[in-house]
Design an enzyme around this catalytic site. Sequence first.
Site, PDB file in Angstrom:
ATOM      1  N   ARG A   1      -9.387  -7.420   4.582  1.00 56.25           N
ATOM      2  CA  ARG A   1      -8.243  -6.985   5.411  1.00 56.25           C
ATOM      3  C   ARG A   1      -8.211  -5.463   5.510  1.00 56.25           C
ATOM      4  O   ARG A   1      -8.040  -4.900   6.588  1.00 56.25           O
ATOM      5  CB  ARG A   1      -6.945  -7.514   4.793  1.00 56.25           C
ATOM      6  CG  ARG A   1      -5.640  -7.094   5.495  1.00 56.25           C
ATOM      7  CD  ARG A   1      -4.468  -7.670   4.722  1.00 56.25           C
ATOM      8  NE  ARG A   1      -3.176  -7.427   5.343  1.00 56.25           N
ATOM      9  CZ  ARG A   1      -2.342  -6.460   5.001  1.00 56.25           C
ATOM     10  NH1 ARG A   1      -2.692  -5.605   4.039  1.00 56.25           N
ATOM     11  NH2 ARG A   1      -1.174  -6.333   5.590  1.00 56.25           N
TER      12      ARG A   1
ATOM     13  N   GLN B   1       1.145 -10.580  10.767  1.00 52.26           N
ATOM     14  CA  GLN B   1       1.680  -9.472   9.962  1.00 52.26           C
ATOM     15  C   GLN B   1       0.931  -8.174  10.203  1.00 52.26           C
ATOM     16  O   GLN B   1       1.485  -7.080  10.084  1.00 52.26           O
ATOM     17  CB  GLN B   1       1.626  -9.847   8.475  1.00 52.26           C
ATOM     18  CG  GLN B   1       2.456  -8.954   7.566  1.00 52.26           C
ATOM     19  CD  GLN B   1       1.758  -8.645   6.262  1.00 52.26           C
ATOM     20  OE1 GLN B   1       0.794  -7.887   6.240  1.00 52.26           O
ATOM     21  NE2 GLN B   1       2.232  -9.241   5.183  1.00 52.26           N
TER      22      GLN B   1
ATOM     23  N   GLN C   1       0.830  -1.204   0.000  1.00 47.42           N
ATOM     24  CA  GLN C   1       0.000   0.000   0.000  1.00 47.42           C
ATOM     25  C   GLN C   1       0.866   1.256   0.000  1.00 47.42           C
ATOM     26  O   GLN C   1       1.889   1.324   0.682  1.00 47.42           O
ATOM     27  CB  GLN C   1      -0.915  -0.007   1.225  1.00 47.42           C
ATOM     28  CG  GLN C   1      -2.046   0.985   1.135  1.00 47.42           C
ATOM     29  CD  GLN C   1      -3.097   0.734   2.193  1.00 47.42           C
ATOM     30  OE1 GLN C   1      -3.126  -0.322   2.813  1.00 47.42           O
ATOM     31  NE2 GLN C   1      -3.972   1.708   2.399  1.00 47.42           N
TER      32      GLN C   1
ATOM     33  N   SER D   1       4.472  -6.095   2.951  1.00 51.37           N
ATOM     34  CA  SER D   1       3.180  -5.976   3.624  1.00 51.37           C
ATOM     35  C   SER D   1       2.078  -6.575   2.752  1.00 51.37           C
ATOM     36  O   SER D   1       2.071  -7.779   2.507  1.00 51.37           O
ATOM     37  CB  SER D   1       2.912  -4.508   3.968  1.00 51.37           C
ATOM     38  OG  SER D   1       1.756  -4.372   4.764  1.00 51.37           O
ATOM     39  N   LEU D   2       1.168  -5.761   2.252  1.00 51.57           N
ATOM     40  CA  LEU D   2       0.122  -6.244   1.345  1.00 51.57           C
ATOM     41  C   LEU D   2       0.703  -7.080   0.208  1.00 51.57           C
ATOM     42  O   LEU D   2       0.108  -8.072  -0.228  1.00 51.57           O
ATOM     43  CB  LEU D   2      -0.647  -5.059   0.768  1.00 51.57           C
ATOM     44  CG  LEU D   2      -1.489  -5.365  -0.471  1.00 51.57           C
ATOM     45  CD1 LEU D   2      -2.743  -6.109  -0.085  1.00 51.57           C
ATOM     46  CD2 LEU D   2      -1.780  -4.120  -1.254  1.00 51.57           C
TER      47      LEU D   2
ATOM     48  N   HIS E   1       0.851  -2.108  11.157  1.00 45.23           N
ATOM     49  CA  HIS E   1       1.993  -2.871  11.665  1.00 45.23           C
ATOM     50  C   HIS E   1       2.409  -2.424  13.067  1.00 45.23           C
ATOM     51  O   HIS E   1       3.593  -2.401  13.401  1.00 45.23           O
ATOM     52  CB  HIS E   1       3.180  -2.804  10.691  1.00 45.23           C
ATOM     53  CG  HIS E   1       2.863  -3.383   9.358  1.00 45.23           C
ATOM     54  ND1 HIS E   1       2.631  -4.728   9.172  1.00 45.23           N
ATOM     55  CD2 HIS E   1       2.693  -2.804   8.146  1.00 45.23           C
ATOM     56  CE1 HIS E   1       2.340  -4.948   7.902  1.00 45.23           C
ATOM     57  NE2 HIS E   1       2.361  -3.795   7.261  1.00 45.23           N
TER      58      HIS E   1
END
Length: 317
Positions: free
Chosen positions: A116, A253, A11, A91-92, A204
């Site tokens: 999510r 995560q 993202q 991440s994503l 996060h």
Amino acid sequence: MKKLAFIYPGQGSQSVGMGQELYEKFDEVKTIFEQANNRLGYELSSIMFQGPEEKLTQTENAQPALLLVSTAITELLKKQDIRPVLTTGHSLGEYSALVAAEAIDYKDALELVHIRGRLMESAFPAGQGGAMAAVLGLEKEELENTLETIRSEHNEVIEIANLNCPGQIVISGTKAAVDLSVHALKEAGGAKRVLPLSVSGPFHSSLMKPAAADFHNEVEKIAWKNTTIPVFANVTADKVTDHQEIQQLLVEQLYSPVRFEEIIEQLLQEEVDAIVEIGNGKVLTGLVKKVNRRAKVFTVQDVPSLQELIDWVKEEG
């Protein structure tokens, strides 16, 4: 054939117009995008192509949009028999990597990251005081000392969220704590720059834990498989192939630091011929170059860059 590692952006890499050129040129991309619209129940492709930017930037739209472009490009490369031997994502982007590694069907992945995004938004809604900032020029230990002082003196949540590359670390927490950190890190003289990020929440960080239980339930609804190639997990910076371990790590995560610098170092030790960023933007190849400026990298996000990689692989292969 050359040994390639595919890496997938997260993202922040979204932009209005993303994927449109590929959509207009390749029928298979058009099919994938239309299937995504049907699965999600709204015209995601219209938001991607026309915006407005504020709507595309919303977490629940940005996440499936980025995964969709990355997956479409991966499929185009697969038709040219160009596949990775290793993969990861930021991440994503880890979800795009898991689609490439055949652990999850892309339509399931699209719906999962849409959910999510919605859960991440609802765990700490925009405007309720969550923030992130990039810290440039400080090592982890120095940064952590300042954050610990802020936590103990002000009783605010502030944590390391992303370890991106040497001298680039992202922090996440309450807006009050991030504001205090920006001032303290500059005041201490160690940080070269502290840049607030345009994000909708404290991703996060432990503030995302309320979303984890609900997300765990969603993850368990999906038909997962073991991966066909190793995927480096964000939480551990280690290779993972087992689908049960993958599911647990994806839940963790949400509230754990992204250990991307370690992942890049591991990729470089694998002696791949090139590291290829698949999807919108060039953020991750920039991070790779900061770890090792001599690394061979490609970015594939449009027709010319797609052709450039195909030509290089075919010529050198």
